[in-house]
Design a protein around this motif. Structure first.
Motif, mmCIF file in Angstrom:
data_model
loop_
_atom_site.group_PDB
_atom_site.id
_atom_site.type_symbol
_atom_site.label_atom_id
_atom_site.label_comp_id
_atom_site.label_asym_id
_atom_site.label_seq_id
_atom_site.Cartn_x
_atom_site.Cartn_y
_atom_site.Cartn_z
ATOM 1 N N PHE A 181 -46.900 55.406 10.782
ATOM 2 C CA PHE A 181 -47.344 55.382 12.347
ATOM 3 C C PHE A 181 -46.390 55.584 13.014
ATOM 4 N N ALA A 182 -45.138 54.885 13.234
ATOM 5 C CA ALA A 182 -43.944 55.105 14.043
ATOM 6 C C ALA A 182 -43.599 56.292 13.932
ATOM 7 N N ASP A 183 -43.313 56.981 12.837
ATOM 8 C CA ASP A 183 -43.181 58.597 12.943
ATOM 9 C C ASP A 183 -44.348 59.409 13.424
ATOM 10 N N LYS A 184 -45.338 59.176 13.297
ATOM 11 C CA LYS A 184 -46.736 59.907 13.812
ATOM 12 C C LYS A 184 -46.504 59.811 15.383
ATOM 13 N N PHE A 185 -46.240 58.691 15.904
ATOM 14 C CA PHE A 185 -46.196 58.417 17.337
ATOM 15 C C PHE A 185 -44.889 58.485 17.986
ATOM 16 N N GLY A 186 -44.001 58.765 17.487
ATOM 17 C CA GLY A 186 -42.697 58.869 17.633
ATOM 18 C C GLY A 186 -41.880 57.596 18.219
ATOM 19 N N LEU A 187 -42.345 56.429 17.650
ATOM 20 C CA LEU A 187 -41.839 55.220 17.719
ATOM 21 C C LEU A 187 -40.342 54.994 16.800
ATOM 22 N N HIS A 188 -39.351 54.783 17.794
ATOM 23 C CA HIS A 188 -38.497 54.332 16.914
ATOM 24 C C HIS A 188 -37.768 53.099 17.242
ATOM 25 N N ALA A 189 -37.473 52.283 16.322
ATOM 26 C CA ALA A 189 -36.844 50.806 16.499
ATOM 27 C C ALA A 189 -35.854 50.676 17.910
ATOM 28 N N ASP A 190 -34.841 51.413 17.744
ATOM 29 C CA ASP A 190 -33.694 51.258 18.595
ATOM 30 C C ASP A 190 -34.233 51.634 19.865
ATOM 31 N N ALA A 191 -35.318 52.797 20.387
ATOM 32 C CA ALA A 191 -35.753 53.134 21.554
ATOM 33 C C ALA A 191 -36.806 51.853 21.898
ATOM 34 N N PHE A 192 -37.611 51.508 21.073
ATOM 35 C CA PHE A 192 -38.465 50.396 21.260
ATOM 36 C C PHE A 192 -37.701 49.281 21.965
ATOM 37 N N ILE A 193 -36.488 48.821 21.366
ATOM 38 C CA ILE A 193 -35.850 47.677 21.650
ATOM 39 C C ILE A 193 -35.324 47.749 23.021
ATOM 40 N N ALA A 194 -34.803 49.143 23.226
ATOM 41 C CA ALA A 194 -34.056 49.598 24.484
ATOM 42 C C ALA A 194 -35.299 49.490 25.794
ATOM 43 N N HIS A 195 -36.345 49.837 25.328
ATOM 44 C CA HIS A 195 -37.456 49.794 26.091
ATOM 45 C C HIS A 195 -37.844 48.403 26.674
ATOM 46 N N PHE A 196 -38.149 47.487 25.438
ATOM 47 C CA PHE A 196 -38.450 46.375 25.443
ATOM 48 C C PHE A 196 -37.443 45.515 26.480
ATOM 49 N N ILE A 197 -36.177 45.863 26.355
ATOM 50 C CA ILE A 197 -35.084 45.191 27.021
ATOM 51 C C ILE A 197 -35.129 45.683 28.607
ATOM 52 N N ALA A 198 -35.358 46.822 28.670
ATOM 53 C CA ALA A 198 -35.426 47.405 30.054
ATOM 54 C C ALA A 198 -36.812 46.749 30.819
ATOM 55 N N PHE A 199 -37.752 46.853 29.843
ATOM 56 C CA PHE A 199 -39.109 46.006 30.629
ATOM 57 C C PHE A 199 -38.769 44.675 30.706
ATOM 58 N N ALA A 200 -38.033 43.918 29.924
ATOM 59 C CA ALA A 200 -37.981 42.620 30.282
ATOM 60 C C ALA A 200 -37.032 42.296 31.387
ATOM 61 N N ILE A 201 -36.111 43.245 31.510
ATOM 62 C CA ILE A 201 -35.231 43.215 32.722
ATOM 63 C C ILE A 201 -35.993 43.412 34.223
ATOM 64 N N VAL A 202 -36.935 44.370 34.015
ATOM 65 C CA VAL A 202 -37.693 44.943 35.083
ATOM 66 C C VAL A 202 -38.555 43.603 35.317
ATOM 67 N N VAL A 203 -39.343 42.931 34.192
ATOM 68 C CA VAL A 203 -40.152 41.988 34.410
ATOM 69 C C VAL A 203 -39.413 40.624 35.093
ATOM 70 N N GLY A 204 -38.216 40.332 34.453
ATOM 71 C CA GLY A 204 -37.244 39.321 35.258
ATOM 72 C C GLY A 204 -37.038 39.501 36.741
ATOM 73 N N VAL A 205 -36.744 40.728 37.027
ATOM 74 C CA VAL A 205 -36.541 40.983 38.342
ATOM 75 C C VAL A 205 -37.696 40.822 39.269
#
Length: 172
Positions: free
Chosen positions: A12-36
């Protein structure tokens, strides 16, 4: 089955281009944006909304106090007006009574003065009548003496004048 689920997730992750490293980076960026956004956007807005809510509550409380004070002022005003009306009626009644007494006093005084004037006029008329009678008696006596002198043809003495005057006055 856990293996299948992992395989399916990997597929599923390969099919949709989801990678754990990118996901975590996006999640952290999203959390930072949400926090700001929460820290710099939502919290100040919430603080302003809370402050506005407090001001509205204070305004409503002030409005309620104002309405209560207005009702108290109206009640006090009505009480003052009622007392003023009562006092005015009492003062007006007292003024009417005083005016009635003054009118009665002035009427009595005017009546007494009018009676005095009438009495004085009667006295003056009596005195004038007496003076006129005395003047007429004197004139009558003079005419009688003149007529007697002409009838008798002699000049009358002082004694004759006196005697004729006394007789004329006694006959009046």
């Amino acid at each position: 089955m856990p293996y299948m689920l992992a395989f399916d997730l990997q597929e599923f992750a390969d099919k949709f281009g989801l990678h754990a490293d990118a996901f975590i980076a996006h999640f952290i960026a999203f959390a930072i944006v949400v926090g700001v956004v929460v820290f710099f956007g939502i919290k100040p807005i919430m603080a302003q909304l809370e402050e506005r809510r407090k001001r509205i509550e204070e305004g409503e409380a002030m409005h309620a106090r104002s309405e209560k004070e207005l009702a108290d002022v109206k009640a006090t005003g009505e009480q003052i007006l009622t007392e003023a009306r009562d006092t005015g009626k009492k003062e007006l009644d007292a003024a009417r009574q005083t005016a009635a007494r003054l009118q009665a006093d002035l009427t009595a005084k005017a009546t007494a003065e009018a009676q005095t004037v009438i009495d004085n006029a009667h006295k003056q008329a009596a005195m004038d009548a007496q003076r006129e009678k005395d003047a007429l008696k004197g004139e009558f006596v003079r005419l009688v003496a003149a007529a007697t002198a002409q009838v008798t043809g002699k000049v009358l003495s002082e004694e004759d004048h006196r005697r004729i005057n006394d007789e004329a006055i006694n006959n009046l």
